[in-house]
Design a protein around this motif. Structure first.
Motif, PDB file in Angstrom:
ATOM      1  N   ARG A  90      39.638  41.341  63.777  1.00 49.15           N
ATOM      2  CA  ARG A  90      40.344  42.591  63.493  1.00 49.15           C
ATOM      3  C   ARG A  90      39.515  43.484  62.578  1.00 49.15           C
ATOM      4  O   ARG A  90      39.363  44.679  62.815  1.00 49.15           O
ATOM      5  CB  ARG A  90      41.718  42.332  62.875  1.00 49.15           C
ATOM      6  N   GLN A  91      38.937  42.909  61.532  1.00 54.91           N
ATOM      7  CA  GLN A  91      38.121  43.690  60.606  1.00 54.91           C
ATOM      8  C   GLN A  91      36.880  44.236  61.319  1.00 54.91           C
ATOM      9  O   GLN A  91      36.459  45.362  61.040  1.00 54.91           O
ATOM     10  CB  GLN A  91      37.693  42.843  59.397  1.00 54.91           C
ATOM     11  N   ALA A  92      36.305  43.458  62.219  1.00 56.75           N
ATOM     12  CA  ALA A  92      35.127  43.914  62.960  1.00 56.75           C
ATOM     13  C   ALA A  92      35.471  45.131  63.816  1.00 56.75           C
ATOM     14  O   ALA A  92      34.730  46.122  63.850  1.00 56.75           O
ATOM     15  CB  ALA A  92      34.573  42.784  63.832  1.00 56.75           C
ATOM     16  N   VAL A  93      36.601  45.075  64.488  1.00 56.57           N
ATOM     17  CA  VAL A  93      37.022  46.192  65.336  1.00 56.57           C
ATOM     18  C   VAL A  93      37.383  47.403  64.479  1.00 56.57           C
ATOM     19  O   VAL A  93      37.054  48.544  64.822  1.00 56.57           O
ATOM     20  CB  VAL A  93      38.188  45.780  66.260  1.00 56.57           C
ATOM     21  N   GLU A  94      38.027  47.170  63.345  1.00 51.91           N
ATOM     22  CA  GLU A  94      38.351  48.281  62.441  1.00 51.91           C
ATOM     23  C   GLU A  94      37.078  48.974  61.942  1.00 51.91           C
ATOM     24  O   GLU A  94      37.023  50.199  61.864  1.00 51.91           O
ATOM     25  CB  GLU A  94      39.190  47.784  61.262  1.00 51.91           C
ATOM     26  N   GLU A  95      36.050  48.191  61.621  1.00 47.95           N
ATOM     27  CA  GLU A  95      34.793  48.781  61.162  1.00 47.95           C
ATOM     28  C   GLU A  95      34.112  49.544  62.301  1.00 47.95           C
ATOM     29  O   GLU A  95      33.591  50.640  62.091  1.00 47.95           O
ATOM     30  CB  GLU A  95      33.851  47.701  60.604  1.00 47.95           C
ATOM     31  N   ALA A  96      34.116  48.983  63.504  1.00 50.14           N
ATOM     32  CA  ALA A  96      33.526  49.687  64.652  1.00 50.14           C
ATOM     33  C   ALA A  96      34.268  51.002  64.897  1.00 50.14           C
ATOM     34  O   ALA A  96      33.648  52.031  65.202  1.00 50.14           O
ATOM     35  CB  ALA A  96      33.562  48.800  65.897  1.00 50.14           C
ATOM     36  N   ASP A  97      35.576  50.988  64.744  1.00 52.82           N
ATOM     37  CA  ASP A  97      36.373  52.202  64.893  1.00 52.82           C
ATOM     38  C   ASP A  97      35.986  53.231  63.829  1.00 52.82           C
ATOM     39  O   ASP A  97      35.834  54.423  64.125  1.00 52.82           O
ATOM     40  CB  ASP A  97      37.864  51.865  64.786  1.00 52.82           C
ATOM     41  N   ALA A  98      35.790  52.772  62.603  1.00 53.71           N
ATOM     42  CA  ALA A  98      35.411  53.681  61.513  1.00 53.71           C
ATOM     43  C   ALA A  98      34.028  54.288  61.764  1.00 53.71           C
ATOM     44  O   ALA A  98      33.810  55.473  61.497  1.00 53.71           O
ATOM     45  CB  ALA A  98      35.432  52.935  60.176  1.00 53.71           C
ATOM     46  N   VAL A  99      33.102  53.485  62.280  1.00 50.30           N
ATOM     47  CA  VAL A  99      31.756  53.993  62.580  1.00 50.30           C
ATOM     48  C   VAL A  99      31.842  55.057  63.670  1.00 50.30           C
ATOM     49  O   VAL A  99      31.249  56.135  63.549  1.00 50.30           O
ATOM     50  CB  VAL A  99      30.796  52.853  62.976  1.00 50.30           C
ATOM     51  N   LEU A 100      32.577  54.764  64.744  1.00 52.29           N
ATOM     52  CA  LEU A 100      32.731  55.748  65.823  1.00 52.29           C
ATOM     53  C   LEU A 100      33.375  57.018  65.302  1.00 52.29           C
ATOM     54  O   LEU A 100      32.944  58.128  65.638  1.00 52.29           O
ATOM     55  CB  LEU A 100      33.550  55.170  66.980  1.00 52.29           C
ATOM     56  N   ASP A 101      34.378  56.888  64.456  1.00 53.97           N
ATOM     57  CA  ASP A 101      35.036  58.060  63.883  1.00 53.97           C
ATOM     58  C   ASP A 101      34.048  58.893  63.071  1.00 53.97           C
ATOM     59  O   ASP A 101      34.013  60.120  63.189  1.00 53.97           O
ATOM     60  CB  ASP A 101      36.215  57.621  63.011  1.00 53.97           C
ATOM     61  N   GLU A 102      33.222  58.234  62.268  1.00 52.72           N
ATOM     62  CA  GLU A 102      32.245  58.967  61.466  1.00 52.72           C
ATOM     63  C   GLU A 102      31.209  59.663  62.347  1.00 52.72           C
ATOM     64  O   GLU A 102      30.848  60.809  62.116  1.00 52.72           O
ATOM     65  CB  GLU A 102      31.546  58.044  60.474  1.00 52.72           C
ATOM     66  N   VAL A 103      30.738  58.971  63.389  1.00 55.00           N
ATOM     67  CA  VAL A 103      29.749  59.573  64.291  1.00 55.00           C
ATOM     68  C   VAL A 103      30.325  60.801  64.981  1.00 55.00           C
ATOM     69  O   VAL A 103      29.693  61.866  65.015  1.00 55.00           O
ATOM     70  CB  VAL A 103      29.244  58.542  65.330  1.00 55.00           C
ATOM     71  N   LEU A 146      29.690  43.933  64.696  1.00 52.65           N
ATOM     72  CA  LEU A 146      29.559  43.034  65.845  1.00 52.65           C
ATOM     73  C   LEU A 146      29.274  41.606  65.390  1.00 52.65           C
ATOM     74  O   LEU A 146      29.807  40.643  65.947  1.00 52.65           O
ATOM     75  CB  LEU A 146      28.445  43.517  66.775  1.00 52.65           C
ATOM     76  N   ALA A 147      28.439  41.473  64.364  1.00 55.65           N
ATOM     77  CA  ALA A 147      28.045  40.149  63.884  1.00 55.65           C
ATOM     78  C   ALA A 147      29.194  39.422  63.185  1.00 55.65           C
ATOM     79  O   ALA A 147      29.194  38.195  63.111  1.00 55.65           O
ATOM     80  CB  ALA A 147      26.858  40.270  62.943  1.00 55.65           C
ATOM     81  N   THR A 148      30.171  40.167  62.667  1.00 49.08           N
ATOM     82  CA  THR A 148      31.273  39.533  61.937  1.00 49.08           C
ATOM     83  C   THR A 148      32.511  39.299  62.800  1.00 49.08           C
ATOM     84  O   THR A 148      33.527  38.822  62.295  1.00 49.08           O
ATOM     85  CB  THR A 148      31.672  40.390  60.716  1.00 49.08           C
ATOM     86  N   PHE A 149      32.400  39.591  64.087  1.00 44.18           N
ATOM     87  CA  PHE A 149      33.575  39.490  64.959  1.00 44.18           C
ATOM     88  C   PHE A 149      34.177  38.087  64.973  1.00 44.18           C
ATOM     89  O   PHE A 149      35.396  37.928  64.891  1.00 44.18           O
ATOM     90  CB  PHE A 149      33.231  39.915  66.385  1.00 44.18           C
TER      91      PHE A 149
END
Length: 144
Positions: free
Chosen positions: A77-90, A69-72
């Motif tokens: 794009r990278q921020a959203v990709e990381e958020a997607d990866a976190v949700l996938d891991e959870v 969120l802080a790097t948005f």
């Protein structure tokens, strides 16, 4: 008419009813289900069940999400990709943990060679109820 009702926003003719637009939480009849004394979902003497994701791992995942969120601004794009990866891991961790708990529960009562006692079945049912209620509680939208 009360003061609050008098000043509440009134729907305009022809506009959709706002109560019909909001998603409704699934209604469960858990309030009518038989319970042991002190084992209600909010019972004060009911110990919380084991975490679906250990606290340390939850903290790390939450930190990763906050960082995305802080790097948005600098890299949307990278921020959203990381958020997607976190949700996938959870979600993967939840699914794996729930599958393992279900497997353990099933082996406790489905073994055809075991002489499963009523008390063991009662404890298994209680664990199924606890896990299911926790998941149903999680399904309620924030703020409800």
């Amino acid at each position: 008419m009360s003061h609050d009702a008098e000043h509440a926003p009134q729907p305009q003719p022809g506009s959709p009813d706002p109560t019909q637009l909001a998603p409704k939480a699934p209604r469960t009849d858990s309030a009518h289900a038989p319970r042991e004394p002190g084992t209600g979902a909010d019972g004060p003497d009911r110990p919380p069940g084991p975490a679906l994701i250990p606290q340390g791992d939850r903290d790390k995942l939450a930190l990763r999400l906050q960082q995305s969120l802080a790097t948005f601004v600098d890299g949307p794009r990278q921020a959203v990709e990381e958020a997607d990866a976190v949700l996938d891991e959870v979600t993967t961790r939840f699914a794996d943990t729930l599958a393992e708990r279900r497997r353990v529960l099933r082996t406790g009562w489905q073994d055809p060679d075991a002489d499963v006692q009523t008390e063991e079945l009662r404890l298994a049912l209680r664990q199924y109820r606890e896990i299911t209620e926790r998941l149903l509680h999680m399904s309620v939208p924030v703020g409800q």
